[in-house]
Scaffold this motif. Sequence first.
Motif, PDB file in Angstrom:
ATOM      1  N   ALA A 161       0.827  -1.210   0.000  1.00  0.00           N
ATOM      2  CA  ALA A 161       0.000   0.000   0.000  1.00  0.00           C
ATOM      3  C   ALA A 161       0.859   1.257   0.000  1.00  0.00           C
ATOM      4  O   ALA A 161       0.506   2.257  -0.619  1.00  0.00           O
ATOM      5  CB  ALA A 161      -0.930  -0.002   1.210  1.00  0.00           C
ATOM      6  N   ALA A 162       1.993   1.203   0.679  1.00  0.00           N
ATOM      7  CA  ALA A 162       2.870   2.369   0.748  1.00  0.00           C
ATOM      8  C   ALA A 162       3.443   2.750  -0.619  1.00  0.00           C
ATOM      9  O   ALA A 162       3.884   3.878  -0.817  1.00  0.00           O
ATOM     10  CB  ALA A 162       3.999   2.096   1.738  1.00  0.00           C
ATOM     11  N   LEU A 163       3.397   1.834  -1.559  1.00  0.00           N
ATOM     12  CA  LEU A 163       3.968   2.081  -2.887  1.00  0.00           C
ATOM     13  C   LEU A 163       3.008   2.802  -3.836  1.00  0.00           C
ATOM     14  O   LEU A 163       3.437   3.334  -4.855  1.00  0.00           O
ATOM     15  CB  LEU A 163       4.386   0.748  -3.527  1.00  0.00           C
ATOM     16  CG  LEU A 163       5.377  -0.084  -2.723  1.00  0.00           C
ATOM     17  CD1 LEU A 163       5.594  -1.437  -3.394  1.00  0.00           C
ATOM     18  CD2 LEU A 163       6.690   0.668  -2.550  1.00  0.00           C
ATOM     19  N   ASP A 164       1.698   2.812  -3.520  1.00  0.00           N
ATOM     20  CA  ASP A 164       0.720   3.356  -4.471  1.00  0.00           C
ATOM     21  C   ASP A 164      -0.433   4.046  -3.739  1.00  0.00           C
ATOM     22  O   ASP A 164      -1.595   3.744  -3.981  1.00  0.00           O
ATOM     23  CB  ASP A 164       0.192   2.233  -5.373  1.00  0.00           C
ATOM     24  CG  ASP A 164      -0.456   2.747  -6.647  1.00  0.00           C
ATOM     25  OD1 ASP A 164      -0.417   3.964  -6.908  1.00  0.00           O
ATOM     26  OD2 ASP A 164      -1.008   1.915  -7.395  1.00  0.00           O
ATOM     27  N   LYS A 177      -8.210  -0.730  -1.379  1.00  0.00           N
ATOM     28  CA  LYS A 177      -7.223   0.149  -0.729  1.00  0.00           C
ATOM     29  C   LYS A 177      -7.039  -0.261   0.720  1.00  0.00           C
ATOM     30  O   LYS A 177      -8.000  -0.547   1.431  1.00  0.00           O
ATOM     31  CB  LYS A 177      -7.696   1.601  -0.789  1.00  0.00           C
ATOM     32  CG  LYS A 177      -6.714   2.580  -0.182  1.00  0.00           C
ATOM     33  CD  LYS A 177      -7.188   4.004  -0.353  1.00  0.00           C
ATOM     34  CE  LYS A 177      -6.114   4.983   0.101  1.00  0.00           C
ATOM     35  NZ  LYS A 177      -6.544   6.378  -0.126  1.00  0.00           N
ATOM     36  N   TRP A 178      -5.777  -0.286   1.160  1.00  0.00           N
ATOM     37  CA  TRP A 178      -5.412  -0.487   2.559  1.00  0.00           C
ATOM     38  C   TRP A 178      -4.982   0.895   3.051  1.00  0.00           C
ATOM     39  O   TRP A 178      -3.899   1.364   2.752  1.00  0.00           O
ATOM     40  CB  TRP A 178      -4.261  -1.482   2.646  1.00  0.00           C
ATOM     41  CG  TRP A 178      -3.820  -1.827   4.027  1.00  0.00           C
ATOM     42  CD1 TRP A 178      -2.735  -1.323   4.691  1.00  0.00           C
ATOM     43  CD2 TRP A 178      -4.423  -2.779   4.912  1.00  0.00           C
ATOM     44  NE1 TRP A 178      -2.631  -1.895   5.924  1.00  0.00           N
ATOM     45  CE2 TRP A 178      -3.659  -2.797   6.091  1.00  0.00           C
ATOM     46  CE3 TRP A 178      -5.535  -3.610   4.824  1.00  0.00           C
ATOM     47  CZ2 TRP A 178      -3.962  -3.611   7.169  1.00  0.00           C
ATOM     48  CZ3 TRP A 178      -5.844  -4.418   5.894  1.00  0.00           C
ATOM     49  CH2 TRP A 178      -5.066  -4.418   7.049  1.00  0.00           C
ATOM     50  N   GLY A 179      -5.872   1.569   3.771  1.00  0.00           N
ATOM     51  CA  GLY A 179      -5.597   2.939   4.194  1.00  0.00           C
ATOM     52  C   GLY A 179      -5.092   3.000   5.612  1.00  0.00           C
ATOM     53  O   GLY A 179      -5.759   2.532   6.534  1.00  0.00           O
ATOM     54  N   VAL A 180      -3.910   3.572   5.795  1.00  0.00           N
ATOM     55  CA  VAL A 180      -3.317   3.771   7.120  1.00  0.00           C
ATOM     56  C   VAL A 180      -3.318   5.274   7.363  1.00  0.00           C
ATOM     57  O   VAL A 180      -2.719   6.031   6.593  1.00  0.00           O
ATOM     58  CB  VAL A 180      -1.893   3.201   7.190  1.00  0.00           C
ATOM     59  CG1 VAL A 180      -1.275   3.452   8.544  1.00  0.00           C
ATOM     60  CG2 VAL A 180      -1.900   1.707   6.858  1.00  0.00           C
TER      61      VAL A 180
END
Length: 130
Positions: free
Chosen positions: A14-17, A40-43
Amino acid sequence: MNDSVYVGNAGVDAALDRGWLLGHFKDGSDPRHSEDVEIKWGVHPPGDERAVWVTAEERTALLVLIKGRFRVELPGRSVLLAEQGDYVVWGRGVDHSWYAEEESVVLTVRWPSVAGYKVVEENDSARVSG
């Protein structure tokens, strides 16, 4: 190796896109490419919020709270997701925004995967997306 299989970690990938794991925006040869759905994996750190509301939404969305305390703003309604597994679904044409009351992790599924939506960054004229 099978090119139609991808194994990864949601937090790392997720951090990549910008959090997106699957959708039309992935390369066509990537098993995570889909015209049908976006995931989406939202942090979100505490206090994180959308800069502007998403309007003219063309997709249906499901947002599930994994951890934290997360508020989804809809026209005339504010939905607080406070317990793991709490979720909200909204359909096409429903404007929305959000706010992380605490550090939060949310999983968002949207369908269909519509090209042209993107979070507007400074000096970027793209359409806003949730």
